[in-house]
Design a protein around this motif. Structure first.
Motif, PDB file in Angstrom:
ATOM      1  N   SER A  21       0.819  -1.209   0.000  1.00 27.02           N
ATOM      2  CA  SER A  21       0.000   0.000   0.000  1.00 27.02           C
ATOM      3  C   SER A  21       0.855   1.260   0.000  1.00 27.02           C
ATOM      4  CB  SER A  21      -0.929   0.008   1.230  1.00 27.02           C
ATOM      5  OG  SER A  21      -0.175   0.254   2.405  1.00 27.02           O
ATOM      6  N   ARG A  22       0.194   2.386  -0.133  1.00 30.68           N
ATOM      7  CA  ARG A  22       0.893   3.664  -0.173  1.00 30.68           C
ATOM      8  C   ARG A  22       1.474   4.052   1.175  1.00 30.68           C
ATOM      9  NH1 ARG A  22      -2.552   8.330   1.008  1.00 30.68           N
ATOM     10  NH2 ARG A  22      -4.634   7.688   1.658  1.00 30.68           N
ATOM     11  N   TYR A  23       1.138   3.317   2.227  1.00 28.55           N
ATOM     12  CA  TYR A  23       1.651   3.626   3.563  1.00 28.55           C
ATOM     13  C   TYR A  23       2.945   2.875   3.880  1.00 28.55           C
ATOM     14  CZ  TYR A  23      -3.251   4.986   3.850  1.00 28.55           C
ATOM     15  OH  TYR A  23      -4.480   5.540   3.608  1.00 28.55           O
ATOM     16  N   ALA A  24       3.392   2.012   2.953  1.00 24.09           N
ATOM     17  CA  ALA A  24       4.542   1.148   3.233  1.00 24.09           C
ATOM     18  C   ALA A  24       5.834   1.932   3.436  1.00 24.09           C
ATOM     19  CB  ALA A  24       4.711   0.130   2.106  1.00 24.09           C
ATOM     20  N   LEU A  25       5.912   3.137   2.905  1.00 25.59           N
ATOM     21  CA  LEU A  25       7.124   3.955   3.045  1.00 25.59           C
ATOM     22  C   LEU A  25       6.847   5.200   3.894  1.00 25.59           C
ATOM     23  CD1 LEU A  25       8.374   3.760  -0.667  1.00 25.59           C
ATOM     24  CD2 LEU A  25       9.151   2.394   1.282  1.00 25.59           C
ATOM     25  N   SER A  26       5.802   5.151   4.698  1.00 18.99           N
ATOM     26  CA  SER A  26       5.416   6.311   5.495  1.00 18.99           C
ATOM     27  C   SER A  26       6.340   6.491   6.692  1.00 18.99           C
ATOM     28  CB  SER A  26       3.977   6.160   5.975  1.00 18.99           C
ATOM     29  OG  SER A  26       3.857   5.028   6.822  1.00 18.99           O
ATOM     30  N   ASN A  27       6.205   7.631   7.332  1.00 19.59           N
ATOM     31  CA  ASN A  27       7.019   7.903   8.526  1.00 19.59           C
ATOM     32  C   ASN A  27       6.755   6.896   9.638  1.00 19.59           C
ATOM     33  OD1 ASN A  27       8.228  10.152   7.372  1.00 19.59           O
ATOM     34  ND2 ASN A  27       6.639  11.548   8.110  1.00 19.59           N
ATOM     35  N   GLN A  28       5.517   6.401   9.733  1.00 18.11           N
ATOM     36  CA  GLN A  28       5.208   5.420  10.764  1.00 18.11           C
ATOM     37  C   GLN A  28       6.055   4.163  10.611  1.00 18.11           C
ATOM     38  OE1 GLN A  28       3.016   7.129   9.032  1.00 18.11           O
ATOM     39  NE2 GLN A  28       1.198   7.688  10.218  1.00 18.11           N
ATOM     40  N   VAL A  29       6.242   3.715   9.369  1.00 18.88           N
ATOM     41  CA  VAL A  29       7.056   2.515   9.128  1.00 18.88           C
ATOM     42  C   VAL A  29       8.494   2.755   9.562  1.00 18.88           C
ATOM     43  CG1 VAL A  29       7.963   0.982   7.335  1.00 18.88           C
ATOM     44  CG2 VAL A  29       5.563   1.711   7.264  1.00 18.88           C
ATOM     45  N   LEU A  30       9.026   3.927   9.236  1.00 17.98           N
ATOM     46  CA  LEU A  30      10.412   4.240   9.616  1.00 17.98           C
ATOM     47  C   LEU A  30      10.556   4.321  11.138  1.00 17.98           C
ATOM     48  CD1 LEU A  30      11.255   6.991   6.957  1.00 17.98           C
ATOM     49  CD2 LEU A  30      11.377   4.509   6.755  1.00 17.98           C
ATOM     50  N   ILE A  31       9.540   4.851  11.788  1.00 21.30           N
ATOM     51  CA  ILE A  31       9.600   4.953  13.250  1.00 21.30           C
ATOM     52  C   ILE A  31       9.436   3.578  13.893  1.00 21.30           C
ATOM     53  CG2 ILE A  31       8.436   5.896  15.277  1.00 21.30           C
ATOM     54  CD1 ILE A  31       7.743   8.353  13.563  1.00 21.30           C
ATOM     55  N   PHE A  32       8.502   2.780  13.395  1.00 19.69           N
ATOM     56  CA  PHE A  32       8.303   1.430  13.934  1.00 19.69           C
ATOM     57  C   PHE A  32       9.573   0.585  13.813  1.00 19.69           C
ATOM     58  CE2 PHE A  32       3.464   1.522  12.946  1.00 19.69           C
ATOM     59  CZ  PHE A  32       3.269   2.305  14.079  1.00 19.69           C
ATOM     60  N   PHE A  33      10.366   0.818  12.765  1.00 23.22           N
ATOM     61  CA  PHE A  33      11.569   0.009  12.542  1.00 23.22           C
ATOM     62  C   PHE A  33      12.633   0.274  13.612  1.00 23.22           C
ATOM     63  CE2 PHE A  33      15.637  -0.899  10.313  1.00 23.22           C
ATOM     64  CZ  PHE A  33      15.430  -2.259  10.128  1.00 23.22           C
ATOM     65  N   LEU A  34      12.484   1.358  14.351  1.00 20.42           N
ATOM     66  CA  LEU A  34      13.433   1.612  15.450  1.00 20.42           C
ATOM     67  C   LEU A  34      13.440   0.465  16.455  1.00 20.42           C
ATOM     68  CD1 LEU A  34      12.742   5.393  16.155  1.00 20.42           C
ATOM     69  CD2 LEU A  34      14.935   4.419  15.436  1.00 20.42           C
ATOM     70  N   VAL A  35      12.274  -0.136  16.691  1.00 23.69           N
ATOM     71  CA  VAL A  35      12.175  -1.183  17.718  1.00 23.69           C
ATOM     72  C   VAL A  35      13.004  -2.406  17.353  1.00 23.69           C
ATOM     73  CG1 VAL A  35      10.588  -2.694  18.962  1.00 23.69           C
ATOM     74  CG2 VAL A  35       9.909  -0.342  18.435  1.00 23.69           C
ATOM     75  N   PRO A  36      12.786  -3.053  16.200  1.00 26.45           N
ATOM     76  CA  PRO A  36      13.620  -4.217  15.893  1.00 26.45           C
ATOM     77  C   PRO A  36      15.084  -3.851  15.635  1.00 26.45           C
ATOM     78  CG  PRO A  36      12.215  -3.673  14.021  1.00 26.45           C
ATOM     79  CD  PRO A  36      11.749  -2.835  15.151  1.00 26.45           C
ATOM     80  N   ALA A  37      15.323  -2.691  15.028  1.00 27.12           N
ATOM     81  CA  ALA A  37      16.705  -2.314  14.700  1.00 27.12           C
ATOM     82  C   ALA A  37      17.538  -2.137  15.964  1.00 27.12           C
ATOM     83  CB  ALA A  37      16.711  -1.037  13.866  1.00 27.12           C
ATOM     84  N   PHE A  38      17.066  -1.360  16.900  1.00 28.41           N
ATOM     85  CA  PHE A  38      17.822  -1.137  18.136  1.00 28.41           C
ATOM     86  C   PHE A  38      17.709  -2.324  19.085  1.00 28.41           C
ATOM     87  CE2 PHE A  38      17.982   3.079  16.522  1.00 28.41           C
ATOM     88  CZ  PHE A  38      19.084   3.678  17.113  1.00 28.41           C
ATOM     89  N   GLY A  39      16.621  -3.092  18.979  1.00 25.84           N
ATOM     90  CA  GLY A  39      16.520  -4.290  19.800  1.00 25.84           C
ATOM     91  C   GLY A  39      17.585  -5.300  19.462  1.00 25.84           C
TER      92      GLY A  39
END
Length: 582
Positions: A21-39
């Motif tokens: 969908s058009r939301y796949a590259l939204s700011n929410q996705v980038l922010i959500f990725f902080l959790v697995p990345a820093f985890g």
């Protein structure tokens, strides 16, 4: 939200549509990725290296930035605008971002001197897979959340429109009535004044002429114009959307919120790289198979036990992640049997990540279900809007028809009746002229109250029609008491019966020049009745073009006909009585 409900089962097709969908590259996705990345960077790397926290924090930040830069570049070409879902393209972008992430962290480990055996496979294979699965989950979350918010805003706007329309229906009908009355007054009053001026003259012929001219040249054309007019239902000035909130359900069906297959599949995608890094190839394969089997098997077992079990939502936040994470504790027992290289700390880390994944999956389902229910409520509101619009259209149409019927019926009939009465009166007295004026004024007064029949019975109005023509025509009306009461109890049927009867009687007198008219209204069966009008007038002209009166007969009756037998003209119409009242 409702107290409890069963959700839609996620399907591969729907999940892929959300990923693309058009939301796949939204700011929410980038922010959500902080959790697995820093985890992963801060917790898992601690269990496999002895590097200090500062180094892991720096490396995690570099890896995160390396991941989102390709996503930000892709967003330039795929902005957050309505477009078809493109899951293959989006997942390719996610894989590319993961590859950039892996290559960047690999180069960082080489330059910093922290490169270890297996780092190449871990970064260049595990990195893209880890990033792909994480971003897919984030895209699903963002899509559900954004669509839910949009549905809420749209629902609020539609509810507001519903309230506006509900409040405006009667006002719009009243406005239309006032506009029609004003138009009628503008055109008819001058004609009435002209008639009143002729009453003061000594010429009955002038009075008769002015009465007939008013009926033929003013009232008849105006009745057609009013009946055929259109009313635009324009609500464009209604207020825009308002913000609303949607509460979570208080209780949920536990088994319906367990999705063990998807949980096991995503877990494999997240853990494949670290498992391959920590274990020998054959052991890693066995461990991955066991991870899938344990999560899927235990999840299905609990699902079967709890398919009808409702629990508080706050409890589901704990039970569902535990259901996914608990079976992995078996590796504390399996570790020596499989000769695994993973430490207890790394197994605890795996349990922690599985618990977090379970919470994210549950949250994603909750948001999806909120959006589904909001969409269903939106559909209900739209249906109500359609009903209100239809009701308004019917009210406006009926209001026009009533006004046209009053013009074509009582007003026109009063003018013709007055003209015929004057023609038969050689020397009209002042009292007679006053009566004629009163009849005309009474007919015109009905235009200000088109719903006047609500307080009348069928017989009382039919008697008014008879009295109107009493000076020149003898009218007899027959109807059984039971039938007239049944018709009176149905306001629309009563109004239609009156207008149809008035039209048939007026036709007999106006066109047939009848002096004796018999009206018989009788029951046909439990749901139908007939209106029969016989007169001694002349035969109807077969070549006469149908006018507004014919349209009234067509619209109000099931069928109708006019026949001639000897010196008698017979008009017959069948009508419906709702509910089988007779």
């Amino acid at each position: 939200m409702t107290e409890s409900y069963k959700p839609h089962r996620p399907t591969a097709k729907r999940l892929l549509q959300q990923v693309g969908s058009r939301y796949a590259l939204s700011n929410q996705v980038l922010i959500f990725f902080l959790v697995p990345a820093f985890g992963v960077g801060l917790i898992f790397d601690q269990t496999r290296t002895d590097s200090p926290i500062e180094y892991r924090l720096l490396g995690t930040t570099i890896g995160y930035l390396a991941t989102i830069i390709p996503l930000l570049i892709a967003r330039i070409f795929l902005p957050n605008k309505p477009r078809p879902s493109r899951p293959v393209l989006i997942m390719s972008i996610f894989l590319l971002a993961g590859l950039v992430r892996g290559a960047t962290l690999l180069e960082f480990s080489i330059l910093s001197g922290e490169f270890q055996q297996g780092e190449l496979l871990y970064r260049l294979v595990g990195g893209p897979l880890f990033t792909l699965i994480s971003l897919i989950l984030n895209a699903i979350l963002a899509s559900n959340y954004a669509r839910h918010k949009e549905a809420l805003v749209q629902l609020a706007a539609e509810r507001l429109r519903l309230q506006v329309r509900s409040a405006g229906v009667l006002a719009r009908v009243q406005q239309q009535q006032e506009e029609l009355v004003a138009k009628v007054e503008t055109l008819i009053r001058p004609a009435v004044r002209k008639i009143q001026e002729t009453f003061t003259s000594d010429s009955s012929a002038a009075v008769i002429s002015s009465l007939r001219d008013a009926a033929d040249e003013v009232v008849r054309p105006l009745s057609r114009e009013v009946a055929e007019g259109n009313d635009e239902l324009n609500f464009g000035s209604e207020p825009a959307a308002v913000r609303v909130k949607s509460a979570l359900p208080k209780r949920v069906v536990l088994g319906e919120f367990l999705i063990p297959f998807w949980a096991a599949t995503m877990t494999i995608g997240l853990l494949v790289s670290s498992t391959v890094l920590l274990e020998e190839p054959l052991t890693a394969l066995i461990v991955l198979i066991l991870i899938f089997a344990l999560i899927f098997g235990f999840g299905r077992f609990i699902q079967g036990l709890t398919n009808n079990l409702e629990i508080p939502t706050w409890a589901a936040w704990l039970i569902i992640p535990i259901t996914y994470a608990f079976p992995l504790s078996a590796f504390f027992v399996l570790k020596p049997l499989l000769n695994m290289q993973s430490t207890d700390a790394q197994i605890y880390t795996m349990l922690f990540f599985e618990f977090i994944l379970g919470m994210l999956l549950f949250f994603s389902q909750l948001v999806q279900l909120q959006r589904r229910e909001t969409t269903e409520r939106l559909e209900d509101v739209n249906k109500q809007l359609e009903v209100i619009s239809s009701r308004l259209s019917q009210e406006l149409w009926l209001n026009r028809k009533r006004m046209a019927a009053l013009l074509h019926g009582p007003v026109q009939a009063s003018l013709y009746a007055a003209a015929m009465g004057m023609a038969q009166t050689s020397n009209p007295t002042a009292e007679y002229l006053a009566k004629v004026q009163k009849d005309i004024e009474s007919a015109l007064e009905q235009l200000n109250n088109p719903n006047h029949l609500e307080s009348e019975t069928l017989v009382s109005v039919l008697n008014q029609i008879r009295d109107l023509w009493s000076d020149s025509v003898e009218i007899k009306i027959q109807i059984a008491d039971e039938l007239q009461q049944a018709i009176t109890n149905e306001p629309l049927t009563c109004e239609a019966t009156i207008e149809l009867t008035r039209e048939l009687v007026t036709n007999s007198i106006k066109h047939g020049k009848a002096t004796d008219v018999q009206v018989n209204i009788s029951s046909i069966d439990s749901s139908r009745f007939s209106v029969e009008v016989k007169d001694n007038g002349t035969a109807p002209d077969p070549e006469a073009e149908p006018g507004y009166g014919t349209k009234v007969l067509n619209e109000l009756s099931l069928k109708w006909e006019r026949t001639r037998s000897g010196d008698t003209t017979r008009a017959y119409a069948e009508m419906v009585l709702p509910g089988g009242s007779v």
